[in-house]
Each structure stands twice: as C-alpha cells, then as structure tokens.
Design an enzyme around this catalytic site. Structure first.
Site, short mmCIF file in Angstrom:
data_model
loop_
_atom_site.label_atom_id
_atom_site.label_comp_id
_atom_site.label_asym_id
_atom_site.label_seq_id
_atom_site.Cartn_x
_atom_site.Cartn_y
_atom_site.Cartn_z
N SER A 492 0.81 -1.21 0.00
CA SER A 492 0.00 0.00 0.00
C SER A 492 0.85 1.27 0.00
O SER A 492 1.49 1.59 -0.98
CB SER A 492 -0.96 -0.04 1.19
OG SER A 492 -1.97 0.92 1.06
N ASP A 503 10.18 5.82 -10.02
CA ASP A 503 9.78 6.56 -11.22
C ASP A 503 10.59 7.85 -11.38
O ASP A 503 10.91 8.26 -12.50
CB ASP A 503 8.29 6.90 -11.16
CG ASP A 503 7.41 5.68 -11.39
OD1 ASP A 503 7.93 4.67 -11.90
OD2 ASP A 503 6.22 5.75 -11.05
N LYS A 517 -0.71 -4.22 -3.44
CA LYS A 517 -1.99 -3.60 -3.08
C LYS A 517 -2.02 -2.17 -3.62
O LYS A 517 -1.30 -1.31 -3.15
CB LYS A 517 -2.19 -3.58 -1.57
CG LYS A 517 -3.52 -2.94 -1.18
CD LYS A 517 -3.60 -2.70 0.29
CE LYS A 517 -4.83 -1.86 0.61
NZ LYS A 517 -4.75 -0.50 0.02
#
Length: 745
Positions: A492, A503, A517
């Site tokens: 999560s 990224d 998740k």
C-alpha cells in the site's frame, strides 16, 4: 481529501504446523489483539443471543447502504443470491479455515442458508449467522473434549510412516465425525511429539496439552454476539474486495490508536495467560514505568477506578475488557491488584495506584542507525544511515487539532534525516520491509522529503475521475544517495513511496517484489448518519479508489519490482494481493510529467556483478538464502512426519547447523546471533511460555544479524563509489547538474 487521512492496511503471513495450533481468523483475535473473543465485561460467560441486538440490525443495514452505493464504494456489488453464496463460503472459512470442526454433513445442512444471507444483511434479521455459529461452538466443544480424552489413551508411539496433513485449505470437508477423529488424533499426536522432542516427560506433556485444549475451548465459549456479528458482516465486506472491513466500535477504537501510535492509559502491554491477564512489557516513560512497582510477568487480578471505586475481580475476563478497564482519560487514577511474577497466583496481591497519561508507542515509530561499509584496496569505508519505518502512521486527531507533538511518520523520518546529515553519512537506506502501509498523506509527504515538488501518486475514483496528489513544498530533506529496501510484506503506502522513488530515478529499490496492493481505503463512521454521541454502530473501512504511479502503471497485483532483487522469501502464489480471488486486476492509465533525477539502468549491471560476487562469500547472506530455500521446500510438503526417529534426526541436524553457524561466526569475527541457543522448537504455544523471558527474547531478536539490510547498504555504497570514481558512468546515470556523490541538487 478525506481518504488521505484514513488509509491503513496490514499484511502478515504464517502457518502453524498443527491443526490444534492453527489460529482461525476468530481465534487469532483472541491471541493477537484486544478486539474480540473472551468474556463479558462483568467477567461472566453466557450463551450467545439467538438474534442480533437492535443496534446490530441497524448497523447491518447501514453497511449494506454504504457498500452497495457507487458514490462510496469503488467497486460496488449487488447484494443478491450470487453474492450471498460468496458470503456463505467466506463465513464458513472465517469460522473453520482448516476444516477441523465442521463435517460435510454440517455443511449439507447449512446449504439451506446459501441464498439467504443477502436477505439477512438487508433486513437485519441475522438468524442464519447465529444458527451456523451455534453449531460451530458445539463442534468446538466436541473436538476439545475428544482431544483431551486422547491424552489418556495409548496412542503416543511414533514409529511407522504416519504423517500429519496440516495444510487443509484445499481439501474437502471431512465426511463425518469418524474422519474428524482421525484428523484430530494425528494433530494431538503431533503436539505430543513436539513436546517430547523438546525434552518434556509424559506427565508434563499431558498436563500442558490438557490445559492448551481446555483454554482453546474457553476462548470460543466466551464469545459475544458482537464477535459473531463482526465475523458475519465481514463475510459481506470481504466479498466486495479484500480490503473492505467492518469494525465494531471497540475494534475501530483500537484501529485508530494503532494509527496514532498513542493511547491514554498506564503504559503496559498485556497478555492473556490461562485465566489471568499479565504484563508482558512496560512501555518506557509511562506511568507503569515511572512507578517502578510493576514488571513483566506480574498478574493483574482486580481493577478499580479512581481513588475509591469498587475493585472488580478480572480473573477469567477477556483481555479487551481488562484493557478497557485500565485505559482511561489522562490525569485520572486507576487502582490495580497485582500478584508479582515470583509469587503464586493465590498469593495476596499488591495494591498499586497509577495516574493515567498519554502513552506514545515509540517502539512502533521510525528509528535509525549507521552502518560502516568497508571498501577494501585501501579505499575509505562508507557510512550508510539506515531508517527503519514499520508503518506510515499518523495521529489524525492530533493533526486536525494542529498539536505540536502529533505522531507522523514523515516528521519522524525528517528528524532522523537531519541527525544522519549531521553525522555525515554517505547514503541512506530506508527499510520498508513488512511495512503494510498506513496514511496516504504520509506516503506523499514522505516522498516530498526526497524530491523538490512534483506529483507522487494518481488516484482514480469510482466514477473514473483521476486526481494527482503530490508534494507542493520546495526543498529536499535528504539530497544524497538513497536506497529503499522492500519485501513481499511491503504494501500500500510503502508501494506508493517506493514506486515514486523509482519513477523519479531518485533512489535504488532493493529486495523482493512488494505485496501488490494498489487501492485506497476510507474509514467511514456509521454513527455519522444518526449523529450518535456515543459509538454504537462501528465503522467500515471501504475501498474508494485505486492509485497509480506517476509513470501510469498500477502496483495492483504486480507490486513494485526492485532494481536489485534478493531471493524471494515467500512465493507470490501464497502471499500477496494476487492470492485474493476477488482482487482488482492490474491496469494502467496515462503517465503524468515528472522530474527524472537519474537513470540507473547503466549502473545496474555493475551493481549486480558486485552484489553477486560479494554475497557468494557472505556467510550470513548464504545462510539466509539456504534457510529461505529450506522454508519454501518445507511449505510445499503440506504435511509432517510422525516418526520420532525421523523427526529427531531432523531436529539434530538443525541443532548441529545452528551450532556450526555460531562457531563460524565466532571464528570469522561476525556478530553472534543472540538467540542461537533458543532457535529450537520448544513445542509450546506463545501463551504457555514464561512471559518475562519471552518478552526479553523478543527484544534480543532486534539484534540478530540482518544480512539483507547490510547487503542493501553495501549495494548503495557500491553505487556511491562507482559514481564518484567514474565520470562517464556518472554522466549516464545522473543529470550533469548533479555533482558526483549527490543524487539531487
């Protein structure tokens, strides 16, 4: 956005090697958290009610209204016969996941309810849930009686080729009681054999197991109607998606306290042992610690409120009811009658008066240390700072009130980064292993400590609208080399943070592929509609959105894939989002513009080579790899031998391996394992061990060698050296504006 303040997910896995020790989801609450499963607040026990209370009937209807409305739920499902059948399956699994109580004959009778559970939720007439549970409680009593009777039989000869089949998730229900008798006989024999191998004598084994099975029966006998209600409503909530849950008022209170890392009480962690609640740990700085009158192992036998409130005998009470009596408003007094750990339970107790205070759960907060990584060839060592973050916690109420000291993962990490900067570390590893998530706000703000403004996560709501959440504050708390260590238990909010760091090219991601998740939950108070002054209906944690990385991909199901991978400690088919039969599928949306701080692709082959070479000669890492391979091989067997000679040989082999490793550690000058002498199966359940010794052992575990953390620090140190010493490589990996040794400027 409200959902940013109420996301909390936890991931855990494990399996006992005995059906008698296997914890059903209901019994797990009894053993691991003060939420449910023991006795009435007055200490008595009673039969379960035949029908839900009026509040429960209303709560069921509120839950239905919430989960069936697309304005609230991200993926609402019609509550019809198809969903009723799903609920039926989940309710049975919540009661008897190992198929050790119900028979196929019971299930055939229950099948009459298969298409009626939807109507039960809508109407609030929950008789089917209670009828099924009544049979379950009867079967538990029968099994406990059968198991205790076996202890006096001549069945504990461990020769031949018998095996105990403990993994029963995919097996059919036992045909009848005779089939269950066979299963339980093998389970009890396995429990006996474990204690025998641990050196226990027959009389001691018989006494231990008789108490164990009796306590198991007591736990189920002390269930309340609210426990059945919560389990049944969760069969509906979990059928919507894996992360939608219903909490009773007390469960909701505990959930919120776990997020805030604070509570008001005496500062002691409690544990149920037989019929008594005992102190497991004293929290530093709390009233119990300051009094110097309590210690681990002391038993609490009575509780009184204020200076003169009646003392209530709490022997035999549920642990959550005892906790509720001891907790209270800061500044109020509570009186405890305590039997010291060294005294017999029938000894005269000591009367202790404590003034309650706000307790900060510091042990669950972020903490740091520095590792020194040698270089060889006369090159200087690198100092790598490590920050361990167990959860993305936040005191929502404290933040709302703008309190100066409210708990916040980001604030704590920022403080630790300042300290590490002052210590002139060469890089920082953020350890997110087994960090199951928490506040979405904290994940965004924590990312902001390492980037200078920009998007962090995209959130798609049920109607399809996509919003971009990001860091709007200029400045970077740590602009040096960064690595993030993750494993399958990182979920999560951990995946939001790790995905954003990857990224942006802001740091290396090291470890295992994460949990997978990729959904956002909101905690909704069911008392908001009738505007109750006191909590009556509980709360629902429901999925309201799906999050996506700034690169457009989702972590849902796939997780975050590390740049440098360690051997997988658990198979993705056994643990993770992909194991849920109703998990949302992976998908992607458009990316959003974001800064590229670096491109590690040219660096990774060199790091892989250095990593592979180093771990080939790293004893601790190789031992860990061997243990992982052995663990996975053992799990694949799904059964265990009941041949004493075979089991003793396995035990002796493990004992010899443990001693050999400790000897090699000593010879090589490695840190010794403080628990090496205790790493052998004692055959006991947690509640059967000496509380003080077990708590001390748990503390020692924090100092065990951690080859994965050290190797992560070594990989980061490699990256720093390579970029410092190779200008051409540095130019490929980092923008020209970034100086060698810095990954942001």
């Amino acid at each position: 956005m409200l959902h940013r303040l109420h996301t909390k997910d936890q991931a855990a896995c494990g399996r006992e090697a005995s059906a008698m020790n296997a914890k059903t989801p209901l019994l797990a609450l009894l053993l691991t958290a003060p939420l449910a499963l023991l006795a009435r607040a007055d200490g008595g026990t009673s039969a379960l009610p035949n029908a839900p209370t009026a509040d429960q009937a209303l709560a069921a209807k509120y839950v239905y209204g919430l989960l069936s409305d697309s304005r609230y739920a991200y993926r609402p499902r019609a509550l019809d016969d198809a969903l009723s059948q799903d609920m039926y399956k989940r309710y049975l699994e919540s009661l008897d996941p190992a198929k050790q109580f119900f028979t196929a004959q019971d299930i055939a009778r229950f099948d009459a309810y298969k298409n009626k559970l939807d109507d039960a939720i809508k109407s609030g007439e929950l008789d089917p849930a209670y009828a099924i549970f009544a049979t379950f409680q009867q079967r538990v009593n029968e099994r406990v009686k059968f198991a205790r009777a076996l202890l006096d039989q001549d069945i504990f000869v461990f020769t031949g080729t018998d095996r105990y089949e403990y993994d029963r998730e995919d097996v059919p229900w036992s045909a009848d009681n005779a089939a269950l008798d066979t299963l339980w006989k093998q389970s009890v024999r396995n429990d006996w054999l474990r204690l025998k191998l641990a050196g226990k004598k027959p009389d001691e084994i018989r006494k231990t197991l008789d108490k164990r099975y009796n306590n198991m029966g007591k736990g189920f006998a002390e269930l309340k109607g609210e426990d059945v209600f919560q389990a049944f409503v969760n069969s509906y909530a979990n059928a919507i998606d894996p992360h939608t849950d219903y909490f009773t008022p007390r469960a909701a209170e505990n959930f919120n306290q776990s997020m805030s890392l604070s509570l008001e009480g005496i500062g002691a962690q409690l544990q149920k042992q037989d019929d008594v609640v005992a102190i497991r740990e004293i929290i530093p700085g709390g009233p119990a610690s300051r009094s110097n009158k309590l210690q681990p192992g002391d038993r609490i036998v009575a509780v009184g409120q204020g200076e003169s409130g009646a003392m209530e005998d709490v022997i035999g009470w549920r642990i959550d009811d005892v906790v509720a009596k001891i907790r209270g408003t800061k500044g109020s007094k509570v009186r405890l009658d305590v039997v010291p750990v060294e005294a017999g339970i029938d000894s005269k107790p000591n009367r202790i008066v404590l003034t309650r205070d706000k307790i900060k759960l510091e042990e669950q907060a972020a903490k740091s240390k520095v590792l020194t990584i040698p270089a060889g060839n006369g090159a200087p060592a690198k100092r790598i700072g490590v920050i361990e973050l167990p959860g993305f916690y936040q005191d929502f109420e404290g933040r709302r009130k703008n309190a100066d000291d409210y708990a916040s993962a980001t604030r704590d990490v920022s403080r630790l980064l300042t300290q590490l900067t002052a210590q002139k570390v060469d890089g920082v590893v953020l350890d997110l292993r087994n960090n199951g998530g928490g506040s979405l706000t904290e994940a965004i703000e924590l990312t902001g400590l390492f980037i200078d403004r920009g998007p962090v996560v995209q959130v798609r709501e049920s109607g399809g609208r996509v919003s971009v959440e990001g860091d709007s504050d200029s400045g970077i708390a740590w602009e040096g080399p960064l690595a993030v260590l993750i494993n399958r238990g990182s979920a999560s909010a951990s995946e939001i943070f790790a995905g954003a760091i990857q990224d942006y090219g802001r740091g290396l991601i090291i470890g295992e592929t994460s949990f997978g998740k990729g959904t956002v939950q909101n905690l909704v108070d069911l008392d908001r509609w009738p505007a109750n002054e006191e909590p009556r209906f509980g709360q629902v944690k429901l999925t309201i959105a799906q999050f996506f990385r700034v690169s457009g991909g989702s972590t849902q199901n796939k997780g975050v894939v590390p740049d440098i991978s360690f051997p997988a400690s658990v198979d993705a088919s056994e643990f993770g989002e992909s194991t849920y039969d109703n998990a949302l599928p992976w998908t992607r949306i458009a990316s959003v513009p974001h800064t590229s701080y670096g491109n590690f692709a040219p660096l990774l082959p060199k790091l892989e080579t250095l990593h592979t070479t180093r771990v080939a000669n790293d004893k601790e890492f190789q031992w860990w790899s061997d243990d992982v391979a052995q663990f996975r091989a053992e799990r694949a067997k799904k059964s265990i031998s009941l041949n004493e000679n075979e089991r003793r040989a396995e035990r002796d082999t493990e004992d010899a391996k443990r001693k050999q490793r400790q000897a090699e550690r000593k010879a090589l000058g490695l840190d010794l394992d403080p628990l090496a002498d205790d790493d052998i199966d004692d055959g006991l359940a947690a509640s059967e061990r000496d509380i003080a010794k077990d708590a001390a052992r748990e503390k020692l575990a924090e100092n065990r060698p951690d080859p994965l953390l050290r190797e992560s620090a070594s990989i980061l140190a490699d990256a720093v050296r390579l970029l410092d010493n190779d200008g051409k490589l540095s130019a490929q990996v980092l923008p020209t504006a970034i100086q060698p040794g810095h990954w942001a400027d």
